[in-house]
Design an enzyme around this catalytic site. Sequence first.
Site, PDB file in Angstrom:
ATOM      1  N   GLY A  46     -14.319  10.189  80.867  1.00  0.00           N
ATOM      2  CA  GLY A  46     -15.089   8.988  81.179  1.00  0.00           C
ATOM      3  C   GLY A  46     -14.307   7.786  80.701  1.00  0.00           C
ATOM      4  O   GLY A  46     -13.340   7.914  79.934  1.00  0.00           O
ATOM      5  N   GLN A  51     -13.503  -0.906  77.687  1.00  0.00           N
ATOM      6  CA  GLN A  51     -12.372  -0.237  77.027  1.00  0.00           C
ATOM      7  C   GLN A  51     -11.025  -0.710  77.585  1.00  0.00           C
ATOM      8  O   GLN A  51      -9.999  -0.533  76.942  1.00  0.00           O
ATOM      9  CB  GLN A  51     -12.480   1.291  77.183  1.00  0.00           C
ATOM     10  CG  GLN A  51     -13.639   1.891  76.406  1.00  0.00           C
ATOM     11  CD  GLN A  51     -13.711   3.390  76.571  1.00  0.00           C
ATOM     12  OE1 GLN A  51     -14.267   3.876  77.548  1.00  0.00           O
ATOM     13  NE2 GLN A  51     -13.128   4.128  75.639  1.00  0.00           N
ATOM     14  N   CYS A  95     -13.323   9.689  71.539  1.00  0.00           N
ATOM     15  CA  CYS A  95     -13.349   8.428  72.275  1.00  0.00           C
ATOM     16  C   CYS A  95     -11.919   7.926  72.420  1.00  0.00           C
ATOM     17  O   CYS A  95     -11.162   7.935  71.446  1.00  0.00           O
ATOM     18  CB  CYS A  95     -14.190   7.399  71.519  1.00  0.00           C
ATOM     19  SG  CYS A  95     -14.254   5.789  72.328  1.00  0.00           S
ATOM     20  N   LEU A  96     -11.582   7.488  73.613  1.00  0.00           N
ATOM     21  CA  LEU A  96     -10.222   7.002  73.862  1.00  0.00           C
ATOM     22  C   LEU A  96      -9.936   5.728  73.076  1.00  0.00           C
ATOM     23  O   LEU A  96      -8.778   5.365  72.885  1.00  0.00           O
ATOM     24  CB  LEU A  96     -10.010   6.771  75.363  1.00  0.00           C
ATOM     25  CG  LEU A  96     -10.212   8.021  76.237  1.00  0.00           C
ATOM     26  CD1 LEU A  96     -10.063   7.675  77.712  1.00  0.00           C
ATOM     27  CD2 LEU A  96      -9.238   9.131  75.852  1.00  0.00           C
ATOM     28  N   HIS A 137     -22.586   8.028  76.131  1.00  0.00           N
ATOM     29  CA  HIS A 137     -21.425   7.468  75.417  1.00  0.00           C
ATOM     30  C   HIS A 137     -20.881   6.251  76.187  1.00  0.00           C
ATOM     31  O   HIS A 137     -20.564   5.224  75.582  1.00  0.00           O
ATOM     32  CB  HIS A 137     -20.373   8.582  75.299  1.00  0.00           C
ATOM     33  CG  HIS A 137     -19.085   8.205  74.649  1.00  0.00           C
ATOM     34  ND1 HIS A 137     -18.676   8.718  73.425  1.00  0.00           N
ATOM     35  CD2 HIS A 137     -18.076   7.388  75.051  1.00  0.00           C
ATOM     36  CE1 HIS A 137     -17.492   8.227  73.119  1.00  0.00           C
ATOM     37  NE2 HIS A 137     -17.096   7.402  74.093  1.00  0.00           N
ATOM     38  N   GLU A 138     -20.795   6.381  77.519  1.00  0.00           N
ATOM     39  CA  GLU A 138     -20.244   5.272  78.330  1.00  0.00           C
ATOM     40  C   GLU A 138     -21.214   4.086  78.376  1.00  0.00           C
ATOM     41  O   GLU A 138     -20.784   2.926  78.286  1.00  0.00           O
ATOM     42  CB  GLU A 138     -19.915   5.751  79.757  1.00  0.00           C
ATOM     43  CG  GLU A 138     -18.918   6.904  79.852  1.00  0.00           C
ATOM     44  CD  GLU A 138     -17.654   6.711  79.038  1.00  0.00           C
ATOM     45  OE1 GLU A 138     -17.239   5.558  78.829  1.00  0.00           O
ATOM     46  OE2 GLU A 138     -17.088   7.724  78.584  1.00  0.00           O
ATOM     47  N   HIS A 141     -20.828   2.067  75.352  1.00  0.00           N
ATOM     48  CA  HIS A 141     -19.687   1.139  75.390  1.00  0.00           C
ATOM     49  C   HIS A 141     -20.095  -0.196  76.015  1.00  0.00           C
ATOM     50  O   HIS A 141     -19.634  -1.259  75.597  1.00  0.00           O
ATOM     51  CB  HIS A 141     -18.533   1.721  76.214  1.00  0.00           C
ATOM     52  CG  HIS A 141     -17.605   2.622  75.447  1.00  0.00           C
ATOM     53  ND1 HIS A 141     -16.905   2.198  74.338  1.00  0.00           N
ATOM     54  CD2 HIS A 141     -17.234   3.918  75.637  1.00  0.00           C
ATOM     55  CE1 HIS A 141     -16.150   3.198  73.879  1.00  0.00           C
ATOM     56  NE2 HIS A 141     -16.343   4.255  74.646  1.00  0.00           N
TER      57      HIS A 141
HETATM   58  O1  K1U Z   1     -15.330   6.809  76.786  1.00  0.00           O
HETATM   59  C1  K1U Z   1     -14.382   7.415  76.306  1.00  0.00           C
HETATM   60  O2  K1U Z   1     -13.810   7.031  75.302  1.00  0.00           O
HETATM   61  C2  K1U Z   1     -13.937   8.704  76.972  1.00  0.00           C
HETATM   62  C3  K1U Z   1     -14.340   9.944  76.183  1.00  0.00           C
HETATM   63  C4  K1U Z   1     -15.687  10.416  76.699  1.00  0.00           C
HETATM   64  C5  K1U Z   1     -16.429  11.448  75.896  1.00  0.00           C
HETATM   65  C6  K1U Z   1     -15.843  12.615  75.464  1.00  0.00           C
HETATM   66  C7  K1U Z   1     -16.573  13.552  74.748  1.00  0.00           C
HETATM   67  C8  K1U Z   1     -17.884  13.347  74.487  1.00  0.00           C
HETATM   68  C9  K1U Z   1     -18.467  12.163  74.891  1.00  0.00           C
HETATM   69  C10 K1U Z   1     -17.742  11.236  75.617  1.00  0.00           C
HETATM   70  C11 K1U Z   1     -13.263  10.999  76.382  1.00  0.00           C
HETATM   71  O3  K1U Z   1     -13.005  11.397  77.465  1.00  0.00           O
HETATM   72  S1  K1U Z   1     -12.449  11.620  74.984  1.00  0.00           S
HETATM   73  C12 K1U Z   1     -11.347  12.864  75.673  1.00  0.00           C
HETATM   74  C13 K1U Z   1     -12.021  14.136  76.071  1.00  0.00           C
HETATM   75  O4  K1U Z   1     -13.123  14.419  75.639  1.00  0.00           O
HETATM   76  C14 K1U Z   1     -11.363  15.085  77.016  1.00  0.00           C
HETATM   77  C15 K1U Z   1     -10.143  14.833  77.545  1.00  0.00           C
HETATM   78  C16 K1U Z   1      -9.554  15.734  78.415  1.00  0.00           C
HETATM   79  C17 K1U Z   1     -10.182  16.893  78.756  1.00  0.00           C
HETATM   80  C18 K1U Z   1     -11.422  17.172  78.235  1.00  0.00           C
HETATM   81  C19 K1U Z   1     -12.026  16.269  77.354  1.00  0.00           C
HETATM   82 ZN    ZN Z   2     -15.483   6.074  74.175  1.00  0.00          ZN
END
Ligand code: K1U
Ligand code: ZN
Length: 176
Positions: A46, A51, A95-96, A137-138, A141
Amino acid sequence: MALREVLQFPDPRLKLVARPIDEITEEIRQLAADMIEVMYDEPGIGLAAPQVGASVRMFVIDTEWSDEEVGRNPRVVINPVISEREGRITWEEGCLSVPDYSATVERDAKILLRGLDLDGNPIEERAEGLRAVCIQHEVDHLDGILFIDRISRLKRSLYVKKRRKQLAEESTARQA
Ligand code: K1U
Ligand code: ZN
Protein backbone atom coordinates in the site's frame (compact mmCIF):
# COMPACT_ATOMS: atom_id res chain seq x y z
CA MET A 1 11.55 9.89 -14.83
CA ALA A 2 12.98 9.23 -11.36
CA LEU A 3 10.68 7.58 -8.84
CA ARG A 4 9.10 9.83 -6.21
CA GLU A 5 10.91 9.65 -2.87
CA VAL A 6 9.09 8.13 0.14
CA LEU A 7 9.17 10.52 3.11
CA GLN A 8 10.53 9.01 6.30
CA PHE A 9 9.82 9.56 10.00
CA PRO A 10 10.20 12.18 11.50
CA ASP A 11 9.38 14.24 8.40
CA PRO A 12 6.71 16.74 9.60
CA ARG A 13 4.76 16.37 6.33
CA LEU A 14 3.73 12.89 7.52
CA LYS A 15 1.79 14.55 10.38
CA LEU A 16 -0.48 16.68 8.16
CA VAL A 17 -4.19 15.95 7.63
CA ALA A 18 -4.58 15.57 3.84
CA ARG A 19 -7.23 17.52 1.94
CA PRO A 20 -10.07 15.86 -0.02
CA ILE A 21 -9.74 15.64 -3.82
CA ASP A 22 -12.55 17.70 -5.40
CA GLU A 23 -11.58 17.15 -9.05
CA ILE A 24 -9.78 14.21 -10.66
CA THR A 25 -7.28 16.09 -12.83
CA GLU A 26 -4.42 14.85 -15.00
CA GLU A 27 -2.11 15.74 -12.09
CA ILE A 28 -4.05 13.37 -9.79
CA ARG A 29 -3.94 10.59 -12.42
CA GLN A 30 -0.17 11.05 -12.79
CA LEU A 31 0.26 11.03 -9.00
CA ALA A 32 -1.70 7.74 -8.79
CA ALA A 33 0.44 6.16 -11.56
CA ASP A 34 3.63 7.30 -9.81
CA MET A 35 2.41 5.94 -6.46
CA ILE A 36 1.69 2.52 -7.98
CA GLU A 37 5.21 2.45 -9.43
CA VAL A 38 6.74 3.39 -6.06
CA MET A 39 4.61 0.80 -4.18
CA TYR A 40 5.88 -2.07 -6.36
CA ASP A 41 9.43 -0.74 -6.42
CA GLU A 42 9.84 -0.39 -2.63
CA PRO A 43 8.22 -3.01 -2.33
CA GLY A 44 5.00 -2.43 -0.40
CA ILE A 45 1.38 -3.52 -0.35
CA GLY A 46 0.00 0.00 0.00
CA LEU A 47 1.05 3.64 -0.26
CA ALA A 48 -0.73 6.86 0.70
CA ALA A 49 -0.23 10.16 -1.17
CA PRO A 50 1.25 12.01 1.87
CA GLN A 51 4.09 9.45 1.92
CA VAL A 52 5.30 10.91 -1.39
CA GLY A 53 4.73 14.49 -0.23
CA ALA A 54 1.27 15.03 -1.76
CA SER A 55 -1.19 16.09 0.94
CA VAL A 56 -4.35 14.75 -0.76
CA ARG A 57 -6.76 11.97 0.25
CA MET A 58 -5.75 9.10 -2.02
CA PHE A 59 -4.04 5.76 -1.53
CA VAL A 60 -3.07 2.77 -3.64
CA ILE A 61 -3.20 -0.85 -2.48
CA ASP A 62 -2.35 -4.33 -3.76
CA THR A 63 -2.17 -6.87 -0.96
CA GLU A 64 -1.77 -9.92 -3.21
CA TRP A 65 0.74 -8.93 -5.83
CA SER A 66 3.47 -11.17 -7.19
CA ASP A 67 6.60 -10.33 -9.16
CA GLU A 68 5.04 -10.98 -12.59
CA GLU A 69 3.10 -8.03 -14.03
CA VAL A 70 0.07 -10.35 -14.60
CA GLY A 71 -0.11 -10.92 -10.84
CA ARG A 72 -0.62 -7.21 -10.18
CA ASN A 73 -4.00 -5.71 -9.38
CA PRO A 74 -3.51 -2.23 -7.92
CA ARG A 75 -6.53 -0.35 -6.62
CA VAL A 76 -6.57 3.46 -6.38
CA VAL A 77 -8.93 4.88 -3.76
CA ILE A 78 -9.81 8.59 -3.69
CA ASN A 79 -11.45 10.24 -0.64
CA PRO A 80 -11.74 6.92 1.27
CA VAL A 81 -14.19 6.52 4.14
CA ILE A 82 -14.48 3.46 6.37
CA SER A 83 -18.20 3.26 6.94
CA GLU A 84 -18.68 -0.04 8.81
CA ARG A 85 -16.41 -1.74 11.35
CA GLU A 86 -16.70 -5.10 13.12
CA GLY A 87 -14.50 -7.06 15.56
CA ARG A 88 -10.84 -6.58 16.44
CA ILE A 89 -7.66 -8.02 14.95
CA THR A 90 -3.96 -7.72 15.78
CA TRP A 91 -1.33 -7.66 13.04
CA GLU A 92 2.42 -7.09 12.82
CA GLU A 93 2.68 -3.91 10.76
CA GLY A 94 5.50 -2.23 8.89
CA CYS A 95 5.57 1.11 7.10
CA LEU A 96 7.60 2.41 4.19
CA SER A 97 7.92 5.72 6.09
CA VAL A 98 9.11 4.09 9.35
CA PRO A 99 12.39 2.38 8.45
CA ASP A 100 13.67 -0.77 10.14
CA TYR A 101 10.75 -1.28 12.50
CA SER A 102 7.61 -3.38 12.85
CA ALA A 103 5.14 -3.77 15.71
CA THR A 104 1.82 -5.38 16.51
CA VAL A 105 -1.17 -3.05 16.17
CA GLU A 106 -4.81 -3.69 17.06
CA ARG A 107 -7.40 -2.60 14.49
CA ASP A 108 -10.93 -3.34 13.26
CA ALA A 109 -11.15 -6.88 11.85
CA LYS A 110 -13.78 -6.35 9.13
CA ILE A 111 -14.51 -3.07 7.40
CA LEU A 112 -16.55 -1.55 4.61
CA LEU A 113 -14.49 0.88 2.52
CA ARG A 114 -16.14 3.49 0.34
CA GLY A 115 -14.45 5.98 -1.99
CA LEU A 116 -13.99 6.86 -5.66
CA ASP A 117 -11.87 5.36 -8.41
CA LEU A 118 -9.83 7.39 -10.92
CA ASP A 119 -12.92 7.78 -13.17
CA GLY A 120 -14.92 9.20 -10.29
CA ASN A 121 -17.01 6.03 -9.96
CA PRO A 122 -17.99 4.93 -6.45
CA ILE A 123 -16.01 2.07 -4.87
CA GLU A 124 -17.43 -0.19 -2.19
CA GLU A 125 -15.23 -2.94 -0.78
CA ARG A 126 -15.68 -5.24 2.19
CA ALA A 127 -12.29 -6.25 3.58
CA GLU A 128 -10.87 -8.42 6.35
CA GLY A 129 -7.49 -9.77 7.47
CA LEU A 130 -4.38 -8.10 5.98
CA ARG A 131 -6.48 -6.16 3.44
CA ALA A 132 -8.55 -4.52 6.23
CA VAL A 133 -5.40 -3.79 8.24
CA CYS A 134 -3.65 -2.21 5.26
CA ILE A 135 -6.68 -0.04 4.35
CA GLN A 136 -6.85 1.29 7.93
CA HIS A 137 -3.08 1.92 7.91
CA GLU A 138 -3.39 3.92 4.65
CA VAL A 139 -6.42 5.94 5.85
CA ASP A 140 -4.39 6.75 8.99
CA HIS A 141 -1.66 8.23 6.77
CA LEU A 142 -4.28 10.60 5.31
CA ASP A 143 -5.02 11.79 8.85
CA GLY A 144 -1.35 12.26 9.75
CA ILE A 145 -1.24 9.13 11.90
CA LEU A 146 1.56 6.54 11.75
CA PHE A 147 1.30 3.00 13.14
CA ILE A 148 3.88 3.96 15.80
CA ASP A 149 1.23 6.38 17.14
CA ARG A 150 -0.90 3.28 17.90
CA ILE A 151 1.64 1.32 19.96
CA SER A 152 2.57 1.74 23.65
CA ARG A 153 4.39 4.94 24.68
CA LEU A 154 7.36 2.86 25.79
CA LYS A 155 7.70 1.00 22.47
CA ARG A 156 7.27 4.26 20.54
CA SER A 157 9.89 6.12 22.55
CA LEU A 158 12.37 3.23 22.14
CA TYR A 159 11.83 3.41 18.38
CA VAL A 160 12.21 7.22 18.31
CA LYS A 161 15.51 6.86 20.20
CA LYS A 162 16.76 4.20 17.77
CA ARG A 163 15.72 6.32 14.78
CA ARG A 164 17.47 9.46 16.15
CA LYS A 165 20.66 7.42 16.59
CA GLN A 166 20.35 6.06 13.05
CA LEU A 167 19.90 9.57 11.60
CA ALA A 168 22.85 10.92 13.62
CA GLU A 169 25.05 8.06 12.35
CA GLU A 170 23.96 8.70 8.75
CA SER A 171 24.78 12.38 9.14
CA THR A 172 28.25 11.59 10.57
CA ALA A 173 28.94 9.17 7.72
CA ARG A 174 27.98 11.82 5.15
CA GLN A 175 30.41 14.34 6.71
CA ALA A 176 33.33 11.87 6.78
O1 K1U B 1 1.72 2.45 3.89
C1 K1U B 1 2.80 1.87 3.92
O2 K1U B 1 3.75 2.32 4.53
C2 K1U B 1 2.92 0.54 3.20
C3 K1U B 1 2.95 -0.64 4.16
C4 K1U B 1 1.53 -1.14 4.34
C5 K1U B 1 1.25 -2.11 5.45
C6 K1U B 1 2.00 -3.25 5.64
C7 K1U B 1 1.69 -4.14 6.66
C8 K1U B 1 0.64 -3.91 7.48
C9 K1U B 1 -0.09 -2.75 7.31
C10 K1U B 1 0.20 -1.88 6.28
C11 K1U B 1 3.85 -1.72 3.56
O3 K1U B 1 3.59 -2.18 2.50
S1 K1U B 1 5.22 -2.25 4.47
C12 K1U B 1 5.92 -3.54 3.43
C13 K1U B 1 5.17 -4.83 3.46
O4 K1U B 1 4.39 -5.08 4.36
C14 K1U B 1 5.35 -5.84 2.38
C15 K1U B 1 6.19 -5.63 1.34
C16 K1U B 1 6.34 -6.59 0.35
C17 K1U B 1 5.65 -7.77 0.40
C18 K1U B 1 4.79 -8.00 1.44
C19 K1U B 1 4.63 -7.04 2.45
ZN1 ZN C 1 2.75 3.35 6.24
